[in-house]
Scaffold this motif. Structure first.
Motif, PDB file in Angstrom:
ATOM      1  N   LEU A 579     -30.349 -92.743 -50.679  1.00 34.77           N
ATOM      2  CA  LEU A 579     -31.051 -93.931 -51.176  1.00 34.77           C
ATOM      3  C   LEU A 579     -30.083 -95.085 -51.412  1.00 34.77           C
ATOM      4  CD1 LEU A 579     -33.677 -92.394 -53.638  1.00 34.77           C
ATOM      5  CD2 LEU A 579     -33.973 -93.138 -51.265  1.00 34.77           C
ATOM      6  N   LEU A 580     -29.214 -95.285 -50.436  1.00 29.31           N
ATOM      7  CA  LEU A 580     -28.276 -96.396 -50.424  1.00 29.31           C
ATOM      8  C   LEU A 580     -28.192 -96.937 -49.007  1.00 29.31           C
ATOM      9  CD1 LEU A 580     -25.355 -94.848 -52.536  1.00 29.31           C
ATOM     10  CD2 LEU A 580     -26.897 -96.663 -53.281  1.00 29.31           C
ATOM     11  N   PRO A 581     -27.952 -98.222 -48.844  1.00 34.27           N
ATOM     12  CA  PRO A 581     -27.872 -98.763 -47.488  1.00 34.27           C
ATOM     13  C   PRO A 581     -26.689 -98.178 -46.724  1.00 34.27           C
ATOM     14  CG  PRO A 581     -27.171-100.389 -49.111  1.00 34.27           C
ATOM     15  CD  PRO A 581     -27.769 -99.256 -49.878  1.00 34.27           C
ATOM     16  N   GLY A 582     -26.940 -97.796 -45.484  1.00 38.87           N
ATOM     17  CA  GLY A 582     -25.883 -97.255 -44.633  1.00 38.87           C
ATOM     18  C   GLY A 582     -25.620 -95.781 -44.823  1.00 38.87           C
ATOM     19  N   LEU A 583     -26.432 -95.103 -45.656  1.00 37.10           N
ATOM     20  CA  LEU A 583     -26.172 -93.697 -45.973  1.00 37.10           C
ATOM     21  C   LEU A 583     -27.434 -92.868 -45.768  1.00 37.10           C
ATOM     22  CD1 LEU A 583     -23.845 -91.901 -47.083  1.00 37.10           C
ATOM     23  CD2 LEU A 583     -24.881 -92.179 -49.344  1.00 37.10           C
ATOM     24  N   LEU A 584     -27.342 -91.868 -44.893  1.00 34.29           N
ATOM     25  CA  LEU A 584     -28.424 -90.916 -44.686  1.00 34.29           C
ATOM     26  C   LEU A 584     -28.201 -89.695 -45.580  1.00 34.29           C
ATOM     27  CD1 LEU A 584     -28.773 -91.101 -40.787  1.00 34.29           C
ATOM     28  CD2 LEU A 584     -30.354 -92.039 -42.501  1.00 34.29           C
ATOM     29  N   PRO A 585     -29.192 -88.810 -45.693  1.00 32.16           N
ATOM     30  CA  PRO A 585     -29.038 -87.645 -46.575  1.00 32.16           C
ATOM     31  C   PRO A 585     -27.805 -86.809 -46.266  1.00 32.16           C
ATOM     32  CG  PRO A 585     -31.326 -87.898 -45.948  1.00 32.16           C
ATOM     33  CD  PRO A 585     -30.561 -88.901 -45.148  1.00 32.16           C
ATOM     34  N   GLY A 586     -27.229 -86.233 -47.321  1.00 31.12           N
ATOM     35  CA  GLY A 586     -26.096 -85.332 -47.171  1.00 31.12           C
ATOM     36  C   GLY A 586     -24.780 -86.014 -46.914  1.00 31.12           C
ATOM     37  N   GLY A 587     -24.701 -87.326 -47.146  1.00 33.23           N
ATOM     38  CA  GLY A 587     -23.455 -88.046 -46.913  1.00 33.23           C
ATOM     39  C   GLY A 587     -23.253 -88.468 -45.470  1.00 33.23           C
ATOM     40  N   ARG A 588     -24.308 -88.473 -44.673  1.00 31.35           N
ATOM     41  CA  ARG A 588     -24.185 -88.845 -43.256  1.00 31.35           C
ATOM     42  C   ARG A 588     -24.157 -90.360 -43.103  1.00 31.35           C
ATOM     43  NH1 ARG A 588     -27.319 -84.358 -43.764  1.00 31.35           N
ATOM     44  NH2 ARG A 588     -27.075 -82.678 -42.228  1.00 31.35           N
ATOM     45  N   PRO A 589     -23.176 -90.889 -42.399  1.00 30.70           N
ATOM     46  CA  PRO A 589     -23.159 -92.344 -42.146  1.00 30.70           C
ATOM     47  C   PRO A 589     -24.309 -92.732 -41.212  1.00 30.70           C
ATOM     48  CG  PRO A 589     -20.989 -91.366 -41.793  1.00 30.70           C
ATOM     49  CD  PRO A 589     -21.955 -90.241 -41.892  1.00 30.70           C
ATOM     50  N   LEU A 590     -25.022 -93.756 -41.564  1.00 28.53           N
ATOM     51  CA  LEU A 590     -26.146 -94.201 -40.739  1.00 28.53           C
ATOM     52  C   LEU A 590     -25.691 -94.621 -39.349  1.00 28.53           C
ATOM     53  CD1 LEU A 590     -29.238 -95.108 -40.748  1.00 28.53           C
ATOM     54  CD2 LEU A 590     -28.346 -97.380 -41.263  1.00 28.53           C
ATOM     55  N   THR A 591     -24.482 -95.149 -39.240  1.00 31.44           N
ATOM     56  CA  THR A 591     -24.000 -95.670 -37.960  1.00 31.44           C
ATOM     57  C   THR A 591     -23.498 -94.582 -37.020  1.00 31.44           C
ATOM     58  OG1 THR A 591     -21.849 -96.056 -38.994  1.00 31.44           O
ATOM     59  CG2 THR A 591     -23.399 -97.910 -38.941  1.00 31.44           C
ATOM     60  N   ASP A 592     -23.457 -93.342 -37.481  1.00 27.06           N
ATOM     61  CA  ASP A 592     -22.980 -92.232 -36.658  1.00 27.06           C
ATOM     62  C   ASP A 592     -24.141 -91.675 -35.830  1.00 27.06           C
ATOM     63  OD1 ASP A 592     -22.168 -89.665 -35.695  1.00 27.06           O
ATOM     64  OD2 ASP A 592     -20.622 -89.578 -37.250  1.00 27.06           O
ATOM     65  N   PRO A 593     -24.092 -91.768 -34.489  1.00 26.84           N
ATOM     66  CA  PRO A 593     -25.205 -91.270 -33.667  1.00 26.84           C
ATOM     67  C   PRO A 593     -25.493 -89.795 -33.895  1.00 26.84           C
ATOM     68  CG  PRO A 593     -23.713 -92.630 -32.364  1.00 26.84           C
ATOM     69  CD  PRO A 593     -23.041 -92.405 -33.674  1.00 26.84           C
ATOM     70  N   ALA A 594     -24.459 -88.984 -34.090  1.00 24.96           N
ATOM     71  CA  ALA A 594     -24.665 -87.557 -34.324  1.00 24.96           C
ATOM     72  C   ALA A 594     -25.397 -87.331 -35.645  1.00 24.96           C
ATOM     73  CB  ALA A 594     -23.329 -86.823 -34.327  1.00 24.96           C
ATOM     74  N   ALA A 595     -25.076 -88.124 -36.647  1.00 19.96           N
ATOM     75  CA  ALA A 595     -25.751 -88.002 -37.942  1.00 19.96           C
ATOM     76  C   ALA A 595     -27.220 -88.371 -37.809  1.00 19.96           C
ATOM     77  CB  ALA A 595     -25.065 -88.889 -38.968  1.00 19.96           C
TER      78      ALA A 595
END
Length: 879
Positions: A579-595
């Motif tokens: 629930l922060l910009p640029g951050l997906l669940p589990g500490g995944r960076p939003l900009t990482d395609p694998a994440a």
């Protein structure tokens, strides 16, 4: 001699030295130093007691635990001691022979005699006593007392009750002088506000003071009242402790009672449900006691790993907000009138609606807002783990946005990077046990007693038990820091990074500024380099540029571990949920395609459907709403007065195209919303909180209710948009969370930043320092007037030099102002950093963000208050 190590390379614990003894003809082997009463418990022998408590130091005050003891002499002959001994103060020795009341007539007679003495003056008011039904004195009078009383005189009485504070009442004639309350106050909390006074037959518990109770003559005349007698017979200071309610729970009789619960119920009428406190990020275990659908009290749960047996008064007493008169029980919608082009020309009043209508209008409005520029998502910091993941998934899949930020407070991009790099997805890190055992702890941007009460108790235990050393980077040494025997590293707000940077440089062997105390810096750096040392950082570092980055650098230089301790219960879970910009669940960076691909697979959507660029934070969301760049907002559990600029937030939401609010009670946001969807408070739903350690703290549903938690409301709303959120039930929500594997890829980059130069402070101005007090004017304390009476009075703290510069002195009233507004409170001259003024952030009569539109580190004006005589101080008292 070579130390033994285990397979991890950690030195193995030395073998435990044991002692073998006999208790009631049973041979027992226990660790050396064990008390007799504990050794007996290990073989199932219960010795009666009142003063004994496993978390308090032995006192031997009540003498109820007397046993026969025999010990070997120098020749090995077992010789009995001449008199029965208190088993709660005597440790075991090899060959000792103990006989309890089960096998020894002597011990049994001694215990009966002590019980008879205790009951001699004890009132026979069990039917009306709040402790009746769960009273150790009742139980042990039956099991270890005489069948008949030999006492024929008049029992001693006192005026009652004595208001030790607005929340805690004292019935002195019930007291058995076990000293549990005074020992807790002195040993655990460090609050010497209640003490044993007088001696002999006149000895009693009362407010701490050099004088004693009953020195003042009672009022006379037929019109006198019990309250009048109590007030006249009391001296000393109020029991102003954040932990005073614990003394009620550990009192073995009904001497100490809670004002709110007094005469409300009996234990056998209550239904008890284990719970977790919603008031801070510690995740304290509690017990919710309710009757006929109404919560009557909350007690501390027993959890040795987290809160042991202690909770704050806020955790204990602040639960009435969940059943407040302004509780939302039905959806509300706002009718609108449109012109021929479809533009809104008038907004009507909120009116009750069915769930079906509310869901349809909300789904249509959010879809239109998404098409009109997007939707900003502000979930707030109150969410459970299940709710947080549902909010995150709803934002990314239904709304297609990364404009999501849970922080209803000051935040920063540096803090986001720190949380994504060092907190999210890291699992259980530093624990309460680590806090207690640490040889050295550095607090930065964290006032432990005010913002994480149970953490403060663990720090204090570490100081008392293990000689822990504590330093705090803050503008002044608070009373909590003083009770930790802590050392202040004085820093003006916004300059915390300077201290941390100097310490990191010193730890790396670099040169420190010439005006710095090299020896003191070296002592701190060396202490943090010791194994187990900790750096505890709070959310307030977000207002100090470079502080999070330098904290990580200091940790790397010293080897100390870092832990982030936010204030709200749902913030760590929100970080884990993304629930922060640029951050997906589990500490995944939003900009990482694998994440993105991993999250999309778990959520059952196409990876291309997820946002690819980091979105706006809370401040940027409100800016975008105010200028029409966003079409709407989805808001949950946000108090606008907590935001750095509440006036701007009100304007932004009032001018937003479409606003949906998920809330428990009516608020400023619901009054501005187009659709209001009521959600269940913690007592009416099951769920879990993710505490600051990284430990998931589950709790059950206490009250039967048809109210829906956030995740069910969002699931139904997503269904209207054709998206399966997978959160229709708590079990579904858990499965959806479990579908996400632990992230093994790259994390967000560590934050970068350096300390900044403090601003120039012109005459008549000061730098604002501020933080929340534990008891303030927050919505989660509404309706509890007894607890409100123990809140600290708001004051403006400043140094003597700062005060003298504007011609105010201790006790005078001062006005702190900006171009937006002002706050007027009394001055408290404090030894602290010059050119700084501290105000409580959100106390009654002192709402800093709302009144000043300022945050910590901003410049404010200070001047003597120019008020007419007789005005009030915002607390109901005369100026």
């Amino acid at each position: 001699m070579t130390a033994t190590v285990d397979n991890t390379g950690t030195p193995a614990a030395p073998p435990v030295e044991t002692v073998t003894l006999t208790i009631d003809e049973v041979e027992v082997t226990v660790p050396k130093g064990t008390l007799i009463i504990r050794a007996a418990e290990q073989v199932g022998i219960q010795i009666p007691r009142f003063c004994d408590h496993p978390l308090l130091e032995p006192a031997g005050a009540c003498r109820q635990c007397l046993v026969e003891v025999a010990m070997p002499d120098r020749e090995g002959n077992v010789r009995p001691m001449p008199k029965p001994q208190a088993s709660c103060t005597m440790t075991v020795t090899p060959g000792m022979v103990v006989k309890t009341q089960r096998t020894s007539p002597v011990a049994d007679k001694a215990q009966q005699g002590v019980m008879e003495l205790l009951l001699m003056n004890h009132p026979l008011d069990c039917p009306v006593c709040d402790k009746g039904g769960e009273c150790p004195l009742q139980n042990q009078a039956m099991t270890n007392g005489r069948a008949d009383s030999r006492f024929e005189d008049v029992k001693r009485t006192f005026p009652k009750p004595i208001a030790v504070s607005t929340e805690i009442l004292l019935d002195r004639e019930r007291c058995v002088l076990c000293q549990r309350c005074t020992r807790f106050s002195e040993e655990i909390a460090g609050d010497a506000f209640i003490a044993l006074q007088e001696r002999g037959a006149h000895q009693q518990i009362g407010r701490f003071d050099e004088t004693v109770l009953d020195f003042a003559p009672p009022p006379s005349g037929p019109a006198e009242t019990t309250a009048g007698v109590a007030a006249a017979s009391t001296t000393g200071q109020p029991f102003s402790s954040y932990f005073s309610g614990n003394t009620v729970q550990i009192c073995p009789v009904g001497a100490l009672t809670g004002a709110a619960y007094r005469f409300r119920s009996r234990p056998f009428d209550l239904v008890s449900t284990p719970g977790v406190s919603e008031h801070d990020s510690c995740g304290s275990a509690i017990r919710v006691d309710h009757r006929r659908g109404v919560v009557l009290r909350r007690l501390s749960g027993e959890d040795p790993a987290v809160n042991e047996e202690w909770i704050t008064d806020k955790d204990r007493f602040a639960f009435t907000w969940q059943a407040a008169p302004d509780r939302l029980t039905t959806p509300l919608v706002r009718d609108r009138r449109y012109d021929e082009d479809g533009n809104v020309v008038a907004r009507g009043e909120l009116r009750p609606a069915s769930w079906v209508e509310a869901f349809e209008l909300a789904a249509e409005g959010l879809a239109a807002a998404r098409a009109a520029g997007g939707v900003g998502v502000l979930p707030g910091g109150r969410l459970t783990v299940e709710d947080a993941f549902a909010w995150s998934r709803f934002a990314r899949t239904v709304l297609g946005t990364d404009d999501v930020d849970q922080r209803a407070r000051v935040g920063s991009a540096e803090e986001t990077a720190f949380l994504g790099h060092a907190v999210a997805g890291t699992g259980v890190g530093v624990t309460f046990g680590d806090v207690e055992a640490a040889p050295a702890v550095l607090l930065a941007g964290l006032e432990a007693e005010e913002e994480a009460g149970v953490t403060y108790l663990r720090l204090r235990k570490g100081v008392r038990k293990h000689g822990q050393r504590v330093w705090s980077v803050a503008p002044f040494a608070s009373r909590g820091l003083a009770r930790l025997d802590g050392t202040l590293l004085p820093a003006a707000p916004g300059t915390e990074a300077e201290w941390l940077g100097i310490l990191a440089t010193r730890a790396d062997g670099g040169l420190v500024p010439a005006d710095a105390d090299a020896a003191a810096l070296g002592a701190v750096a060396d202490a943090l380099a010791a194994p187990g040392a900790l750096i505890l950082v709070g959310e307030r570092l977000a207002s100090s540029p470079g502080a999070f980055a330098v904290a990580l650098r200091l940790a790397a230089a010293t080897g100390a571990r870092v832990a982030w301790i936010p204030r709200r219960a749902g913030e760590r879970g929100g970080v884990e949920a993304g629930l922060l910009p640029g951050l997906l669940p589990g500490g995944r960076p939003l900009t990482d395609p694998a994440a993105r691909a991993e999250v999309a697979a778990a959520w059952g959507v196409d990876a291309d459907a997820l946002p690819t660029a980091p979105g706006r934070d809370a401040a940027e969301i409100l800016d975008a709403l105010s200028v029409g760049q966003l079409g709407g907002a989805l808001v949950g559990g946000v108090e606008l007065a907590d935001l750095p600029d509440p006036a701007h937030a009100r304007r932004a939401l009032a001018g937003a195209g479409f606003v949906v609010s998920l809330e428990v009670r009516r608020s400023e946001v619901t009054d501005l919303a187009d659709v209001v969807l009521p959600v269940a408070p913690p007592v009416e739903r099951a769920g879990s909180y993710w505490n600051w350690e990284g430990r998931v703290r589950a709790f059950g549903q206490a009250l039967d209710s048809a109210a829906l938690p956030d995740h069910r409301v969002l699931d139904a709303l997503a269904d209207r948009a054709g998206v399966d959120l997978g959160a229709a039930t708590p079990l579904d929500a858990h499965r959806a969370i479990a579908a996400l594997p632990a992230w093994a890829g790259a994390r967000l980059r560590a934050p970068e930043g350096e300390a900044v130069e403090p601003p120039e402070v012109p005459p008549g101005s000061a730098v604002l320092a501020s933080w929340h007090l534990l008891l303030d004017d927050g919505a989660l304390q509404d309706g509890e007037q007894f607890l409100a009476g123990t809140a600290k009075r708001p004051v403006a703290r400043m140094s003597a030099a700062t005060a003298a510069a504007v011609d105010v002195y201790d006790g005078d009233r001062v006005t702190v102002s900006t171009d937006r507004g002002s706050v007027t409170v009394p001055v408290a001259v404090t030894e602290m950093v010059d050119h700084v003024v501290w105000l409580p952030l959100a106390s009654r009569g002192c709402r800093v963000h709302d009144a000043l539109g300022a945050a910590a580190g901003d410049l404010v004006r200070i001047a003597p208050a120019a008020e007419p005589a007789g005005t009030t101080d915002g607390q109901g008292g005369a100026a």
